[in-house]
Design an enzyme around this catalytic site. Sequence first.
Site, PDB file in Angstrom:
ATOM      1  N   SER A 135       0.857  -1.181   0.000  1.00 32.06           N
ATOM      2  CA  SER A 135       0.000   0.000   0.000  1.00 32.06           C
ATOM      3  C   SER A 135       0.896   1.236   0.000  1.00 32.06           C
ATOM      4  O   SER A 135       1.765   1.370   0.861  1.00 32.06           O
ATOM      5  CB  SER A 135      -0.883  -0.028   1.255  1.00 32.06           C
ATOM      6  OG  SER A 135      -1.604   1.174   1.392  1.00 32.06           O
ATOM      7  N   LYS A 161      -1.459  -0.901  -4.115  1.00 34.13           N
ATOM      8  CA  LYS A 161      -2.620  -0.070  -3.765  1.00 34.13           C
ATOM      9  C   LYS A 161      -2.137   1.356  -3.597  1.00 34.13           C
ATOM     10  O   LYS A 161      -1.132   1.601  -2.919  1.00 34.13           O
ATOM     11  CB  LYS A 161      -3.224  -0.611  -2.476  1.00 34.13           C
ATOM     12  CG  LYS A 161      -4.212   0.300  -1.788  1.00 34.13           C
ATOM     13  CD  LYS A 161      -4.960  -0.464  -0.706  1.00 34.13           C
ATOM     14  CE  LYS A 161      -4.911   0.258   0.629  1.00 34.13           C
ATOM     15  NZ  LYS A 161      -5.647  -0.477   1.684  1.00 34.13           N
ATOM     16  N   LEU A 162      -2.864   2.293  -4.206  1.00 39.24           N
ATOM     17  CA  LEU A 162      -2.513   3.713  -4.080  1.00 39.24           C
ATOM     18  C   LEU A 162      -3.548   4.388  -3.198  1.00 39.24           C
ATOM     19  O   LEU A 162      -4.755   4.231  -3.395  1.00 39.24           O
ATOM     20  CB  LEU A 162      -2.522   4.389  -5.454  1.00 39.24           C
ATOM     21  CG  LEU A 162      -1.606   3.798  -6.529  1.00 39.24           C
ATOM     22  CD1 LEU A 162      -1.802   4.564  -7.842  1.00 39.24           C
ATOM     23  CD2 LEU A 162      -0.140   3.864  -6.095  1.00 39.24           C
ATOM     24  N   LYS A 163      -3.077   5.174  -2.248  1.00 40.71           N
ATOM     25  CA  LYS A 163      -3.988   5.977  -1.448  1.00 40.71           C
ATOM     26  C   LYS A 163      -4.413   7.185  -2.275  1.00 40.71           C
ATOM     27  O   LYS A 163      -3.576   7.781  -2.984  1.00 40.71           O
ATOM     28  CB  LYS A 163      -3.264   6.448  -0.180  1.00 40.71           C
ATOM     29  CG  LYS A 163      -2.981   5.301   0.793  1.00 40.71           C
ATOM     30  CD  LYS A 163      -4.270   4.802   1.399  1.00 40.71           C
ATOM     31  CE  LYS A 163      -4.019   3.848   2.549  1.00 40.71           C
ATOM     32  NZ  LYS A 163      -5.281   3.413   3.176  1.00 40.71           N
ATOM     33  N   ASP A 188      -7.428   3.347  -2.550  1.00 36.69           N
ATOM     34  CA  ASP A 188      -8.106   3.405  -1.253  1.00 36.69           C
ATOM     35  C   ASP A 188      -8.280   4.865  -0.848  1.00 36.69           C
ATOM     36  O   ASP A 188      -7.289   5.595  -0.706  1.00 36.69           O
ATOM     37  CB  ASP A 188      -7.263   2.663  -0.204  1.00 36.69           C
ATOM     38  CG  ASP A 188      -7.961   2.573   1.162  1.00 36.69           C
ATOM     39  OD1 ASP A 188      -9.094   3.077   1.302  1.00 36.69           O
ATOM     40  OD2 ASP A 188      -7.345   1.995   2.082  1.00 36.69           O
ATOM     41  N   ASN A 190     -10.077   5.902   1.950  1.00 33.58           N
ATOM     42  CA  ASN A 190     -10.323   6.086   3.386  1.00 33.58           C
ATOM     43  C   ASN A 190     -11.444   7.086   3.643  1.00 33.58           C
ATOM     44  O   ASN A 190     -11.289   8.045   4.417  1.00 33.58           O
ATOM     45  CB  ASN A 190      -9.046   6.499   4.123  1.00 33.58           C
ATOM     46  CG  ASN A 190      -8.064   5.353   4.257  1.00 33.58           C
ATOM     47  OD1 ASN A 190      -7.037   5.344   3.583  1.00 33.58           O
ATOM     48  ND2 ASN A 190      -8.361   4.371   5.083  1.00 33.58           N
ATOM     49  N   GLU A 213     -11.421   1.159  -2.861  1.00 36.88           N
ATOM     50  CA  GLU A 213     -11.673   0.827  -1.458  1.00 36.88           C
ATOM     51  C   GLU A 213     -12.230   2.029  -0.701  1.00 36.88           C
ATOM     52  O   GLU A 213     -11.690   3.134  -0.799  1.00 36.88           O
ATOM     53  CB  GLU A 213     -10.342   0.362  -0.840  1.00 36.88           C
ATOM     54  CG  GLU A 213     -10.429  -0.086   0.599  1.00 36.88           C
ATOM     55  CD  GLU A 213      -9.061  -0.603   1.106  1.00 36.88           C
ATOM     56  OE1 GLU A 213      -8.173  -0.875   0.272  1.00 36.88           O
ATOM     57  OE2 GLU A 213      -8.885  -0.691   2.326  1.00 36.88           O
ATOM     58  N   ASP A 238     -13.842  -1.296   3.684  1.00 38.26           N
ATOM     59  CA  ASP A 238     -12.882  -1.497   4.768  1.00 38.26           C
ATOM     60  C   ASP A 238     -13.555  -0.964   6.038  1.00 38.26           C
ATOM     61  O   ASP A 238     -14.262  -1.699   6.750  1.00 38.26           O
ATOM     62  CB  ASP A 238     -11.575  -0.758   4.413  1.00 38.26           C
ATOM     63  CG  ASP A 238     -10.523  -0.757   5.517  1.00 38.26           C
ATOM     64  OD1 ASP A 238     -10.794  -1.266   6.622  1.00 38.26           O
ATOM     65  OD2 ASP A 238      -9.412  -0.218   5.296  1.00 38.26           O
ATOM     66  N   LYS A 262      -9.932  -7.049   8.361  1.00 39.89           N
ATOM     67  CA  LYS A 262      -8.885  -6.740   9.348  1.00 39.89           C
ATOM     68  C   LYS A 262      -9.409  -7.236  10.689  1.00 39.89           C
ATOM     69  O   LYS A 262     -10.480  -6.786  11.119  1.00 39.89           O
ATOM     70  CB  LYS A 262      -8.650  -5.231   9.458  1.00 39.89           C
ATOM     71  CG  LYS A 262      -8.055  -4.574   8.229  1.00 39.89           C
ATOM     72  CD  LYS A 262      -7.941  -3.061   8.419  1.00 39.89           C
ATOM     73  CE  LYS A 262      -7.308  -2.419   7.189  1.00 39.89           C
ATOM     74  NZ  LYS A 262      -7.482  -0.944   7.172  1.00 39.89           N
ATOM     75  N   GLY A 290      -4.186  -4.203   6.201  1.00 36.88           N
ATOM     76  CA  GLY A 290      -3.047  -3.993   7.092  1.00 36.88           C
ATOM     77  C   GLY A 290      -3.200  -2.719   7.888  1.00 36.88           C
ATOM     78  O   GLY A 290      -3.908  -1.790   7.473  1.00 36.88           O
TER      79      GLY A 290
HETATM   80  O1  SMG Z   1      -0.146  -2.272   6.834  1.00 37.44           O
HETATM   81  O2  SMG Z   1       0.623  -2.042   4.822  1.00 37.44           O
HETATM   82  C1  SMG Z   1      -0.093  -1.690   5.758  1.00 37.44           C
HETATM   83  C2  SMG Z   1      -0.950  -0.466   5.561  1.00 37.44           C
HETATM   84  C3  SMG Z   1      -2.099  -0.753   4.675  1.00 37.44           C
HETATM   85  O3  SMG Z   1      -3.134   1.108   3.638  1.00 37.44           O
HETATM   86  C4  SMG Z   1      -3.088   0.384   4.608  1.00 37.44           C
HETATM   87  N1  SMG Z   1      -3.926   0.532   5.652  1.00 37.44           N
HETATM   88  O4  SMG Z   1      -7.146   1.934   5.113  1.00 37.44           O
HETATM   89  O5  SMG Z   1      -6.356   0.072   4.523  1.00 37.44           O
HETATM   90  C5  SMG Z   1      -6.217   1.154   5.088  1.00 37.44           C
HETATM   91  C6  SMG Z   1      -4.919   1.549   5.764  1.00 37.44           C
HETATM   92  C7  SMG Z   1      -5.179   1.835   7.195  1.00 37.44           C
HETATM   93  C8  SMG Z   1      -3.993   2.234   7.993  1.00 37.44           C
HETATM   94  S1  SMG Z   1      -3.391   3.766   7.545  1.00 37.44           S
HETATM   95  C9  SMG Z   1      -2.356   4.279   8.814  1.00 37.44           C
HETATM   96 MG    MG Z   2      -8.392   0.857   3.724  1.00 40.03          MG
END
Ligand code: SMG
Ligand code: MG
Length: 367
Positions: A135, A161-163, A188, A190, A213, A238, A262, A290
């Site tokens: 990610s 995965k790109l935020k 993703d 969020n 996501e 998520d 998760k 994660g």
């Molecule tokens: O553990 O590689 C990892 C991070 C994966 O992007 C990730 N997690 O929304 O899925 C999500 C984020 C939540 C944690 S961001 C601090």
């Molecule tokens: Mg997520």
Amino acid sequence: MRLERVDLYRLSMPLVSPFRTSFGQVDQRQCLLIAMAAEGLWGWGECVADAWPGYSYETSGTAWEILVQHFIPAVLGQEIDSPAGLRQRLAQLRGHPMARAGLEMALWDWLGRATGVSLQSMLGGAGERIAVGVSVGIEQDTAALVDKVAGFVEQGYGRVKLKIEPGHDVEPVAAVRQAFPDLKLQVDANAAYTLETAGPLKELDALGLLMIEQPLAEGDLFDHSRLQQALATPICLDESVDSIRTARQALEIDACRVINIKSGRVGGLTEALAIHDLCLARQIPVWCGGMLETGIGRAANLALASLPGFTLPGDISASDRYYQQDVAWPRFELVDGGLPVPQGHGLGVEVDLDAVRRFSLHHESLT
Ligand code: SMG
Ligand code: MG
């Protein structure tokens, strides 16, 4: 077993590089470690709540408080023989899934060590190695993002995965897609969009993404269902899926076509298993999310992700993607785009107590 003692540690660990999402940036990752003792054996668990309530309302501070004041007193000195028994003792106490999940993980580890069985076997997983993804946080500069992705692809990650967030979506994602036409790519948000601001997400439909996501708010299954009707790309939930109940409701109204599981978000490995089973029965693909875990939580994620319904690579990257120094051995190393599933008893990792103490902000023992 009769639970004799629980130790709590609040850790702050420097990430190898800052991780930026639509809700903020993490440089130092906080988490709680929970060590449970009975019959001369220890079991370890990780509570993934961070210092800042950006991903969820829970923080390392609220988790500490709820564990010390309520969850641990409800189980200390009690006979507990299974995760179901633990869940039953906590059933009258509401909320705080991450705190709950950390305690349950410590029990799974303890039970595995006591009976000589790996967490993978206890959960019903199989296989010694699983394909994983990485990610990648938001970058100000698109060229820097493409470089970063190139570095991960070179290391062997087969899924990225790109935020994203409003203002950092179509342009950077299109640039990565152009540089890597065949890469398994997903995004993703969020929860950073609304139906009114979802226009860019429709443009992402043209980029051949595996999924989008959590585009909309956590509590908003209804609007996710409306958005899914307007998108060809599957929505993955998520934050919205906090239990098997919301998972079922989301699927019934077509609010998503993929689920990120998760254990921390859903209150423990038992609930995670139930969501897996539901999705497997309905042929809904799932993958393991994660939370920038230490080697302890990462070991649990690998065991979970080895279950048959986890048909998509998870956000479970190698240790060096997160921490220069970790609190458990061995470190997880990427080989051919995959990580090994620990085969030892319980979580199958050894906790490095010196490292735990070095990264600890507080420590408390409850007896
Ligand atoms: O553990 O590689 C990892 C991070 C994966 O992007 C990730 N997690 O929304 O899925 C999500 C984020 C939540 C944690 S961001 C601090
Ligand atoms: Mg997520």
